[in-house]
Design a protein around this motif. Sequence first.
Motif, PDB file in Angstrom:
ATOM      1  N   PRO A 146      -5.080  -5.496   5.095  1.00 23.80           N
ATOM      2  CA  PRO A 146      -4.795  -5.931   3.724  1.00 23.80           C
ATOM      3  C   PRO A 146      -3.382  -6.478   3.520  1.00 23.80           C
ATOM      4  CG  PRO A 146      -5.759  -3.724   3.797  1.00 23.80           C
ATOM      5  CD  PRO A 146      -5.329  -4.053   5.185  1.00 23.80           C
TER       6      PRO A 146
ATOM      7  N   SER B  28      -2.492 -11.823   3.573  1.00 28.40           N
ATOM      8  CA  SER B  28      -2.177 -11.984   2.154  1.00 28.40           C
ATOM      9  C   SER B  28      -0.681 -12.231   1.977  1.00 28.40           C
ATOM     10  CB  SER B  28      -2.622 -10.753   1.359  1.00 28.40           C
ATOM     11  OG  SER B  28      -2.017  -9.577   1.855  1.00 28.40           O
TER      12      SER B  28
ATOM     13  N   PHE C 262      -1.555  -0.142  -4.414  1.00 28.54           N
ATOM     14  CA  PHE C 262      -2.326  -0.260  -3.179  1.00 28.54           C
ATOM     15  C   PHE C 262      -3.012   1.060  -2.845  1.00 28.54           C
ATOM     16  CE2 PHE C 262      -2.894   0.206   1.367  1.00 28.54           C
ATOM     17  CZ  PHE C 262      -3.589  -0.954   1.683  1.00 28.54           C
TER      18      PHE C 262
ATOM     19  N   GLN D 148      -6.984   1.243  -2.583  1.00 31.48           N
ATOM     20  CA  GLN D 148      -7.527   1.567  -1.265  1.00 31.48           C
ATOM     21  C   GLN D 148      -8.208   2.927  -1.275  1.00 31.48           C
ATOM     22  OE1 GLN D 148      -8.126  -0.242   1.100  1.00 31.48           O
ATOM     23  NE2 GLN D 148      -8.132   0.855   3.048  1.00 31.48           N
TER      24      GLN D 148
ATOM     25  N   GLU E  77     -15.349  -2.866  -2.229  1.00 29.55           N
ATOM     26  CA  GLU E  77     -14.173  -3.319  -1.488  1.00 29.55           C
ATOM     27  C   GLU E  77     -13.963  -4.816  -1.675  1.00 29.55           C
ATOM     28  OE1 GLU E  77     -12.137  -3.196   2.956  1.00 29.55           O
ATOM     29  OE2 GLU E  77     -14.214  -2.539   2.694  1.00 29.55           O
TER      30      GLU E  77
ATOM     31  N   SER F 203     -10.670  -6.455  -3.314  1.00 26.20           N
ATOM     32  CA  SER F 203      -9.831  -6.997  -2.252  1.00 26.20           C
ATOM     33  C   SER F 203      -8.675  -7.838  -2.786  1.00 26.20           C
ATOM     34  CB  SER F 203     -10.678  -7.837  -1.293  1.00 26.20           C
ATOM     35  OG  SER F 203     -11.259  -8.950  -1.964  1.00 26.20           O
TER      36      SER F 203
ATOM     37  N   ARG G  41      -6.039  -5.486  -4.470  1.00 27.76           N
ATOM     38  CA  ARG G  41      -5.501  -4.589  -3.441  1.00 27.76           C
ATOM     39  C   ARG G  41      -4.600  -5.337  -2.471  1.00 27.76           C
ATOM     40  NH1 ARG G  41      -9.410  -2.987   1.268  1.00 27.76           N
ATOM     41  NH2 ARG G  41      -8.921  -5.190   1.627  1.00 27.76           N
ATOM     42  N   ASP G  42      -5.053  -6.491  -1.997  1.00 28.69           N
ATOM     43  CA  ASP G  42      -4.274  -7.239  -1.017  1.00 28.69           C
ATOM     44  C   ASP G  42      -3.056  -7.904  -1.647  1.00 28.69           C
ATOM     45  OD1 ASP G  42      -6.345  -6.387   0.523  1.00 28.69           O
ATOM     46  OD2 ASP G  42      -6.993  -8.363   1.193  1.00 28.69           O
TER      47      ASP G  42
END
Length: 351
Positions: free
Chosen positions: A47, A51, A217, A221, A233, A237, A240-241
Motif C-alpha cells: 500500500p 501510491s 492507515f 488496514q 479492501e 484501497s 488507505r493507500d
Amino acid sequence: MTSRLVWIDAARAFCVLAVVLMHTVITVQAFGVDIGPWRWLVDELGPFRMSALSMLSGLLLSRRIRHGWRDRTVRASVALSTWLYVVWLLIFTVFAVTVGSFLWTGPLGMGTTLQAWQAFANQLFLPRTVLWYVLALAVWTALLTTLRRVDPALLLVALGVLSIASFSLPVLEGSDQYRNVCRYAFFFAVGVYGSAWLRRVLEEHTARVLTAALAAFALLQGIVVFGGNASVEHVLSAPRDTAGALVVLAAFIYIARVPLAGPGLAWVGRRTLPIYVMHGVLLEAMVLFPNWWVPILQQHAAARWVGPLVITLGVAAVAVLVHLAAMRTPARALFALPAPVHRRILKETAS
C-alpha cells in the motif's frame, strides 16, 4: 539543493528500490528458495510504494501540467516517457527473442519470434511488463494536461472511482498492467492538484501529518484485515493507500535530515529512471544463469537473510553505472530523447 528536493528524491529512491526488492523476492522465490520475512515485507509495502511514487511524480510534474500544453516542457515530459517506454519495450523484446525469457520478459517471449513481435506491438497500448509505469506517466500527464480546465475535485472523484473499479476490470491476458495504469492515476492526480498544499503542510506540520496518516492507515488496514473481504479492501484501497503515501512522504522529511542516509538516498533518487527501466532485464539475466547464486541461497541461511537486499542494491548499482557510461556516448538515447527531437519540442536552436 534545498531540503525539499532532498526529501522528495530520498522518498523516490525508497519507492523504486522497494519495487526492485519486490521483483527480486519474486525472482528468488521462483527457484523455491525460502527467504523468510522478505516476502512478508514486500507484501506489507504494497500500500505504500506505488501510491507514494505516483504521488511524488504528480508533485514534480504539477507546475508543467497546470500550465497546459503551452508549456513546452510538458510536451517534452510526455515525449520522454513515451520514448523510454518504446525503447525499453523494444530492448525487452530483443532480449526475449535472442537470449531467452522467464519472468520479467515473459509476456514478450512465451511463444514464437513472430508472437514476440506481435506482443511488442500490442503492448505499445496495453502494457504487461514492469515497464507499465513509464507508459503510465505519459498517459497521466497527457490526460491531466488536456483536462486542466476541468474542476480538479471532479477529476479526483472520477479517478478515485476508477482506481477502485480497476480491481474489477477484465483480465485480458493474465498479467495486464493497464489496470495499474487506471488504479494509480488517482494518486498521481493527488500529487498534481495537491502539490502546493501538500508541500506546505508536509514541511510545516510534518509530525501531525505523519501521525494522522499512520492513524488513518492503521484504521483502514485494520478493517481490511479484520473483515477479510476482498471487495471491502478494493473499496478502501484508495483512501488507505493515500494515507500510506503520506506516511512515506512525511517519514522521508525526517529521514532526509539524517547525515549520509538522507543525501545518499537523494543521490539514488535522482537516478531512479535507469534503475526502474533496467531492473527487469538485469533480473532476467540473473534468472537465466542461476547456477552461481541459487546454490548459495539454498545452502546458507545468512545468504537467504541478506540476499534479496544485496541483489536489489547490486541491480541498482549496475543500472546507475550503465546510465553514467551511456550518457557520455550516443547510447544516451536509451535514457533521454534524441537531442534534435528535444530541441524541436522546446523550439530551441542548436548551439
